[in-house]
Design an enzyme around this catalytic site. Structure first.
Site, short mmCIF file in Angstrom:
data_model
loop_
_atom_site.label_atom_id
_atom_site.label_comp_id
_atom_site.label_asym_id
_atom_site.label_seq_id
_atom_site.Cartn_x
_atom_site.Cartn_y
_atom_site.Cartn_z
N ASN A 1 0.83 -1.20 0.00
CA ASN A 1 0.00 0.00 0.00
C ASN A 1 0.87 1.25 0.00
OD1 ASN A 1 -0.46 1.94 2.51
ND2 ASN A 1 0.20 -0.04 3.34
N PHE B 1 -1.97 7.98 4.39
CA PHE B 1 -2.79 8.50 5.50
C PHE B 1 -4.07 9.16 5.00
CE2 PHE B 1 0.91 9.23 8.77
CZ PHE B 1 1.02 7.86 8.93
N ASN C 1 4.87 6.07 3.61
CA ASN C 1 4.14 6.78 2.56
C ASN C 1 3.91 8.26 2.85
OD1 ASN C 1 3.83 4.34 1.05
ND2 ASN C 1 2.26 3.73 2.53
N ASN D 1 5.80 -1.95 11.44
CA ASN D 1 5.00 -1.43 10.34
C ASN D 1 5.36 -2.19 9.06
OD1 ASN D 1 3.32 0.39 8.81
ND2 ASN D 1 3.81 2.02 10.26
#
Length: 366
Positions: free
Chosen positions: A115, A119, A185, A247
């Site tokens: 992905n 956010f 990201n 993560n």
């Protein structure tokens, strides 16, 4: 989750997987909001799975990781599915659309997801309103610990301002708070994991919030052993209560078969399992019982959960396995863990906490 609910939902999963990954995720949230496949009464967990950590009791150690319920819309249904705790977010001060689509990819051949969402969320105002609604009465609350995962906007961010402000908004309503410093990201976010930046950030939080729920920090699996030691010490010194390890990863392990393997973003799921476990072992050794640890990354079986607990985890979180297996996952994982405990003649899962460290002579403080 009841057998009847599993029978209703399971045949639909192959159909859902034919949809674009992000559309399937939206559909899953909508279905949970409508109560599809959600038991009317939560199933009581075996006491052998219960754990006490962070000053609270968890009926079982299996949580849903942040990223699934970004806007705190389905915390209660998720708890009803059998999760021992639920984490909403990542939420940012202002709403943001996230990165351009497509930004979510199923690597089906690898049981993985990439992905680069960025956010995407509705912002703290709507998030806080939903959390407040959960406190209108016991009938509405999930009745398991609830966490809020907080982050910064892509533009105009000031971490030393934004993280304390977000904590102020969520702390009346949640049982713990997670600083997301490790999403790959959001530009510059992972730099906040350095021991110097982390120390400054925790100092800014302490200055504004003498009283708050337990604070955890979510780490990247791509940190080196040399970086981990100073980070752990900064977390302890700064008053954090725990770490989530880990993560998603920017690495691409050898052997990925999916045509999407080259997509940019964070990789999660089965290919992350060994790396996440390795980093957890190192963090547990460094923390030496001073921090609560949550194992995350590539967990999809009861054996995976037992391995994380033996490595030093107090709790675990799943995401990708839930995306693939659906609502039947929590029940299956709990059954598998209980079967392992029976086979090994162990009374509770907590009895295995840090067993690998102890057998290696490194010890974990109780």
């Amino acid at each position: 989750m009841s057998d009847m609910s599993e029978k209703l939902i399971s045949p639909l999963l192959p159909l859902v997987r034919t949809l674009d990954a992000e559309r399937a995720h939206r559909l899953a949230i909508d279905a949970l909001m409508l109560g599809v496949g959600v038991p009317p009464v939560p199933v009581k967990d075996d006491p052998a799975l219960a754990t006490r950590v962070l000053g609270m009791r968890f009926p079982n150690p299996i949580g849903i990781a942040a990223g699934f319920d970004k806007d705190a819309r389905v915390l209660r249904p998720l708890a009803r599915l059998g999760f021992g705790f639920v984490e909403a977010g990542t939420v940012t001060p202002l709403p943001q659309a996230g990165n351009p689509k497509p930004r979510l990819f199923r690597l089906t051949e690898d049981r993985a997801i990439i992905n680069r969402m960025g956010f995407n969320n509705q912002g703290i105002d709507r998030f806080a309103v939903r959390l407040a609604r959960l406190f209108r009465g016991k009938a509405r609350h999930p009745m398991v610990p609830v966490g809020a995962n907080i982050g910064i906007n892509k533009d105009g961010a000031d971490p030393e301002r934004d993280y304390p402000a977000l904590i102020g908004r969520v702390k009346p309503y949640v049982d713990y708070i997670v600083l997301n410093l490790s999403s790959p990201n959001t530009p510059g976010l992972r730099a906040l994991q350095s021991s110097e930046r982390l120390a400054g950030l925790l100092a800014a939080i302490a200055a504004q919030h003498a009283e708050r729920p337990p604070l955890l920090i979510k780490l990247a699996p791509d940190l080196s052993s040399e970086e981990l030691g100073p980070i752990v010490e900064a977390a302890v010194a700064g008053g954090a209560q725990g770490l989530i390890v880990s993560n998603t990863t920017l690495a691409r392990p050898a052997g990925l078969r999916s045509p999407y393997a080259g997509e940019a973003g964070g990789l999660s799921g089965r290919p992350l399992k060994e790396k996440a476990l390795e980093v957890l072992r190192e963090v547990a050794r460094l923390a030496d019982g001073r921090l609560a640890l949550v194992g995350c990354g590539g967990i999809e079986t009861g054996a995976d959960i037992v391995a994380r607990v033996r490595a030093g985890a107090d709790l675990v979180q799943v995401y990708t396995a839930f995306a693939y297996d659906g609502p039947a996952l929590p029940g299956r994982l709990k059954r598998e863990v209980l079967a392992i405990l029976r086979e090994q003649g162990v009374e509770t899962l907590g009895d295995l906490k840090g067993a690998d460290l102890k057998s290696a002579g490194q010890g974990v403080r109780s």
